[in-house]
Design a protein around this motif. Sequence first.
Motif, short mmCIF file in Angstrom:
data_model
loop_
_atom_site.label_atom_id
_atom_site.label_comp_id
_atom_site.label_asym_id
_atom_site.label_seq_id
_atom_site.Cartn_x
_atom_site.Cartn_y
_atom_site.Cartn_z
N ALA A 1 0.82 -1.21 0.00
CA ALA A 1 0.00 0.00 0.00
C ALA A 1 0.86 1.26 0.00
N ALA A 2 1.94 1.25 0.77
CA ALA A 2 2.81 2.42 0.85
C ALA A 2 3.45 2.72 -0.49
N GLU A 3 3.93 1.68 -1.17
CA GLU A 3 4.58 1.89 -2.46
C GLU A 3 3.58 2.36 -3.52
N VAL A 4 2.35 1.84 -3.45
CA VAL A 4 1.35 2.23 -4.44
C VAL A 4 0.91 3.68 -4.22
N VAL A 5 0.83 4.12 -2.97
CA VAL A 5 0.50 5.52 -2.70
C VAL A 5 1.52 6.44 -3.37
N VAL A 6 2.79 6.10 -3.25
CA VAL A 6 3.84 6.90 -3.89
C VAL A 6 3.76 6.80 -5.40
N ALA A 7 3.55 5.58 -5.91
CA ALA A 7 3.47 5.39 -7.36
C ALA A 7 2.30 6.15 -7.96
N ASP A 8 1.13 6.11 -7.29
CA ASP A 8 -0.05 6.79 -7.81
C ASP A 8 0.13 8.30 -7.87
N ALA A 9 0.89 8.83 -6.92
CA ALA A 9 1.06 10.28 -6.83
C ALA A 9 2.26 10.78 -7.64
N SER A 10 2.93 9.89 -8.35
CA SER A 10 4.10 10.28 -9.13
C SER A 10 3.76 10.35 -10.61
N GLN A 11 4.60 11.04 -11.35
CA GLN A 11 4.51 11.09 -12.80
C GLN A 11 5.79 10.51 -13.38
N ILE A 12 5.74 10.11 -14.63
CA ILE A 12 6.87 9.38 -15.20
C ILE A 12 8.16 10.21 -15.19
N ASP A 13 8.03 11.56 -15.29
CA ASP A 13 9.22 12.38 -15.35
C ASP A 13 9.81 12.69 -13.98
N ASN A 14 9.07 12.40 -12.90
CA ASN A 14 9.64 12.65 -11.56
C ASN A 14 9.51 11.43 -10.64
N ARG A 15 9.31 10.26 -11.26
CA ARG A 15 9.01 9.06 -10.48
C ARG A 15 10.18 8.66 -9.57
N ARG A 16 11.39 8.65 -10.11
CA ARG A 16 12.52 8.24 -9.27
C ARG A 16 12.73 9.23 -8.13
N GLU A 17 12.56 10.53 -8.41
CA GLU A 17 12.73 11.53 -7.35
C GLU A 17 11.65 11.39 -6.28
N THR A 18 10.42 11.05 -6.70
CA THR A 18 9.33 10.89 -5.74
C THR A 18 9.62 9.72 -4.80
N PHE A 19 10.04 8.61 -5.36
CA PHE A 19 10.42 7.47 -4.51
C PHE A 19 11.65 7.81 -3.65
N ALA A 20 12.55 8.62 -4.20
CA ALA A 20 13.74 9.01 -3.45
C ALA A 20 13.37 9.84 -2.22
N ILE A 21 12.36 10.71 -2.36
CA ILE A 21 11.91 11.51 -1.22
C ILE A 21 11.35 10.62 -0.11
N ALA A 22 10.57 9.62 -0.51
CA ALA A 22 10.02 8.68 0.48
C ALA A 22 11.14 7.95 1.20
N ARG A 23 12.16 7.50 0.44
CA ARG A 23 13.29 6.79 1.06
C ARG A 23 14.12 7.76 1.92
N LEU A 24 14.20 8.99 1.50
CA LEU A 24 14.93 10.00 2.28
C LEU A 24 14.28 10.18 3.64
N ALA A 25 12.96 10.24 3.66
CA ALA A 25 12.23 10.35 4.93
C ALA A 25 12.49 9.12 5.81
N ASP A 26 12.49 7.93 5.19
CA ASP A 26 12.77 6.70 5.94
C ASP A 26 14.15 6.76 6.58
N ASN A 27 15.15 7.10 5.77
CA ASN A 27 16.53 7.09 6.27
C ASN A 27 16.78 8.15 7.32
N LEU A 28 16.17 9.33 7.12
CA LEU A 28 16.34 10.39 8.12
C LEU A 28 15.74 9.97 9.45
N GLY A 29 14.56 9.35 9.41
CA GLY A 29 13.94 8.86 10.64
C GLY A 29 14.75 7.78 11.30
N LEU A 30 15.27 6.85 10.50
CA LEU A 30 16.10 5.78 11.05
C LEU A 30 17.35 6.33 11.71
#
Length: 418
Positions: free
Chosen positions: A129-158
């Motif tokens: 569900a988490a990955e699909v939320v990010v995928a649904d809210a992304s566009q093809i030209d910013n998809r990698r950056e959108t997933f990168a922001i989600a991972r950035l939040a994960d790593n900063l919290g960790l």
Amino acid sequence: MKLASQSQLSSWLPSIHPQIWVFAIGRFLSEVGTGCTLFYAPIFFVNQVGLSATSVGVALGSASISGIVGRIVGGSLADSEHWGRRRTLLLATAISAIGSLVLAGTDNFTILVIGSLISGLGIGFYWPAAEVVVADASQIDNRRETFAIARLADNLGLAIGIALAGFLIAVIGSYRWLFVIDAISFLVFFGVVYVGISETEQQQIGESEKIELFASWMAVLSDRRFLVYIAVNIFFTIYISQIHSTLPLYFKNFVIKSSSEGFAQTTISVLFAWHLVFAIICQLPVTSILKRCSHTLALTVSAIFWAIGFGLIWVSGTAPSDHLVWVILALGVFAVAIVSYTPSAASLVTELAPENQRGVYFSINALCWAVGSFIGHPLGGWALDQPEIITNSYWLCFILSVAIALAILQYLNRILAE
């Protein structure tokens, strides 16, 4: 160069969907709690509860069993018109909070397994569900950056969670409170999802476009390109599992040969905080650089960094001196390997999956993590219970496994081009 970088950053940051920022905040707060326990759990269960490294590996690996169920059901629920992404996330965070509380009260192998099974179920519901939320809210030209922001939040919290855990252990001397904090963080995440996350537009699919559950799974399992990706993805998830479970114990009990003890808990805390801070620093620049590459080339770069990192871990355990230096280098290399892997892997799955089957595709993608943990945790625990020569050679075997991963990636690249 600096002005060019700023211009590039500003060109895609405004295009990120607002819901991604809200979701990233929730993920950050949750990962603070996860960081408190992620690297300290094996140390606590082995050195304080008194379980063997093998039994702890088996118990932590058991989370993968319930995780498989959770990922299968969670992916289908995320695609369901009557349930959806948001409710799946709420269910996942509630179950995860319960699992953390059970682990807080662990004093024997049975309770550890029960807590792990509950936690695994929560994680299983969460990831598709988490990955699909990010995928649904992304566009093809910013998809990698959108997933990168989600991972950035994960790593900063960790990173913050690990630093907080080291401080709390030094002050109160109790590992159990770390699991209570983890439970509280999941409840906070529950609140963020409840208030700030709504169903994405892509999820609202008409009945004529809906695919029956069984047919949907069969369609995914007949996608040759996706199945080849899954094969290589399992290698990456096994590698990541070693960072979470095997390396903390290896650093604590094996790396230092000149004394009866390995690194202190505070040193381990700083080491893994460094690993995550470096990942945070590298996440957006590496994503920007690899955006020019195909997904398979980006994953190939990641695999090469994994091989280098495992080589440095082997050196850290066998070198006569400078153990800390080799470990710092290894964890830095692993950070680059992870940030090279995660956005490209998630983006590739998004591109392979039809919009109305993203939940199922990400469900199977998430199953790789369950399989990786199921294999990696017990395997690492077994290696740490063996004579020193076998334990040290364990890391060399991973270097050889990278060659297999690279061969699969080359084949995947060919069939993607067809």
